[in-house]
Write a protein that holds these residues in place. Sequence first.
Motif, mmCIF file in Angstrom:
data_model
loop_
_atom_site.group_PDB
_atom_site.id
_atom_site.type_symbol
_atom_site.label_atom_id
_atom_site.label_comp_id
_atom_site.label_asym_id
_atom_site.label_seq_id
_atom_site.Cartn_x
_atom_site.Cartn_y
_atom_site.Cartn_z
ATOM 1 N N GLN A 1 -27.153 -12.168 15.089
ATOM 2 C CA GLN A 1 -27.133 -12.940 16.332
ATOM 3 C C GLN A 1 -28.536 -13.449 16.623
ATOM 4 N N VAL A 2 -28.642 -14.735 16.899
ATOM 5 C CA VAL A 2 -29.955 -15.314 17.143
ATOM 6 C C VAL A 2 -30.465 -14.876 18.506
ATOM 7 N N GLN A 3 -31.759 -14.607 18.551
ATOM 8 C CA GLN A 3 -32.428 -14.248 19.804
ATOM 9 C C GLN A 3 -33.636 -15.148 19.993
ATOM 10 N N LEU A 4 -33.909 -15.521 21.239
ATOM 11 C CA LEU A 4 -35.030 -16.379 21.584
ATOM 12 C C LEU A 4 -35.895 -15.695 22.630
ATOM 13 N N GLN A 5 -37.197 -15.885 22.514
ATOM 14 C CA GLN A 5 -38.128 -15.272 23.448
ATOM 15 C C GLN A 5 -39.236 -16.257 23.782
ATOM 16 N N GLU A 6 -39.366 -16.569 25.070
ATOM 17 C CA GLU A 6 -40.429 -17.458 25.529
ATOM 18 C C GLU A 6 -41.720 -16.666 25.752
ATOM 19 N N SER A 7 -42.836 -17.333 25.527
ATOM 20 C CA SER A 7 -44.130 -16.719 25.814
ATOM 21 C C SER A 7 -45.114 -17.805 26.224
ATOM 22 N N GLY A 8 -46.086 -17.393 27.038
ATOM 23 C CA GLY A 8 -47.090 -18.329 27.501
ATOM 24 C C GLY A 8 -47.639 -17.899 28.840
ATOM 25 N N PRO A 9 -48.632 -18.602 29.346
ATOM 26 C CA PRO A 9 -49.246 -18.221 30.613
ATOM 27 C C PRO A 9 -48.301 -18.412 31.782
ATOM 28 N N LYS A 13 -53.131 -24.370 36.252
ATOM 29 C CA LYS A 13 -53.742 -25.137 37.335
ATOM 30 C C LYS A 13 -53.241 -26.585 37.324
ATOM 31 N N PRO A 14 -53.180 -27.189 38.484
ATOM 32 C CA PRO A 14 -52.772 -28.606 38.538
ATOM 33 C C PRO A 14 -53.652 -29.471 37.642
ATOM 34 N N SER A 15 -53.032 -30.457 37.042
ATOM 35 C CA SER A 15 -53.623 -31.437 36.125
ATOM 36 C C SER A 15 -53.790 -30.906 34.703
ATOM 37 N N GLN A 16 -53.602 -29.594 34.506
ATOM 38 C CA GLN A 16 -53.739 -29.034 33.169
ATOM 39 C C GLN A 16 -52.441 -29.206 32.376
ATOM 40 N N THR A 17 -52.469 -28.749 31.141
ATOM 41 C CA THR A 17 -51.300 -28.812 30.271
ATOM 42 C C THR A 17 -50.657 -27.437 30.151
ATOM 43 N N LEU A 18 -49.380 -27.407 30.445
ATOM 44 C CA LEU A 18 -48.576 -26.184 30.306
ATOM 45 C C LEU A 18 -48.140 -26.075 28.848
ATOM 46 N N SER A 19 -48.314 -24.922 28.259
ATOM 47 C CA SER A 19 -47.924 -24.725 26.869
ATOM 48 C C SER A 19 -47.125 -23.429 26.736
ATOM 49 N N LEU A 20 -45.914 -23.523 26.227
ATOM 50 C CA LEU A 20 -45.042 -22.368 26.027
ATOM 51 C C LEU A 20 -44.529 -22.348 24.589
ATOM 52 N N THR A 21 -44.330 -21.160 24.082
ATOM 53 C CA THR A 21 -43.801 -20.982 22.737
ATOM 54 C C THR A 21 -42.498 -20.211 22.790
ATOM 55 N N CYS A 22 -41.558 -20.615 21.971
ATOM 56 C CA CYS A 22 -40.292 -19.904 21.824
ATOM 57 C C CYS A 22 -40.222 -19.339 20.408
ATOM 58 N N THR A 23 -40.118 -18.038 20.320
ATOM 59 C CA THR A 23 -39.996 -17.368 19.032
ATOM 60 C C THR A 23 -38.535 -17.037 18.785
ATOM 61 N N VAL A 24 -38.041 -17.465 17.642
ATOM 62 C CA VAL A 24 -36.626 -17.296 17.308
ATOM 63 C C VAL A 24 -36.492 -16.223 16.237
ATOM 64 N N SER A 25 -35.565 -15.308 16.437
ATOM 65 C CA SER A 25 -35.260 -14.291 15.438
ATOM 66 C C SER A 25 -33.761 -14.268 15.194
ATOM 67 N N GLY A 26 -33.390 -13.805 14.006
ATOM 68 C CA GLY A 26 -31.965 -13.732 13.669
ATOM 69 C C GLY A 26 -31.393 -15.041 13.167
ATOM 70 N N GLY A 27 -32.232 -16.022 12.963
ATOM 71 C CA GLY A 27 -31.790 -17.313 12.462
ATOM 72 C C GLY A 27 -32.975 -18.237 12.313
ATOM 73 N N SER A 28 -32.851 -19.226 11.459
ATOM 74 C CA SER A 28 -33.951 -20.144 11.198
ATOM 75 C C SER A 28 -33.830 -21.420 12.018
ATOM 76 N N THR A 75 -42.595 -23.885 11.422
ATOM 77 C CA THR A 75 -41.490 -23.293 10.667
ATOM 78 C C THR A 75 -41.905 -21.992 9.977
ATOM 79 N N SER A 76 -43.194 -21.836 9.685
ATOM 80 C CA SER A 76 -43.649 -20.600 9.037
ATOM 81 C C SER A 76 -43.531 -19.402 9.972
ATOM 82 N N LYS A 77 -43.586 -19.677 11.271
ATOM 83 C CA LYS A 77 -43.464 -18.610 12.270
ATOM 84 C C LYS A 77 -42.103 -18.615 12.950
ATOM 85 N N ASN A 78 -41.278 -19.583 12.601
ATOM 86 C CA ASN A 78 -39.963 -19.746 13.242
ATOM 87 C C ASN A 78 -40.101 -19.874 14.757
#
Length: 117
Positions: A1-9, A13-28, A75-78
Amino acid sequence: QVQLQESGPGLVKPSQTLSLTCTVSGGSITTKFYYWSWIRQSPGKGLEWMGAIAYTGNTYYSPSLKSRTSISRDTSKNQFTLQLSSVTPEDTAVYFCARGFLDFGSWGQGTQVTVSD
């Protein structure tokens, strides 16, 4: 079963760039015909689809957010990543990653992002 996990700050702050990563396990993330989306829910509002990246690497964005949104993958980190530029307090929301495009079979638990000084 595929699982997803978000991570990030959790605070940006306003005007900055929001960056989030989703790590997927159990599937490519390169498995044929699968799409991987970012969705958010702001306080008191419904779910808003932001964009997606396909198994091919092609990307698709919500017209309302397209000018500020970029989705990429490693793709190397899925993993796949969301970047939202020039954020304002209105971008405060719970951000989810999910498998799917128009309907979503698997979701991450979500991560709260607050835009504030």
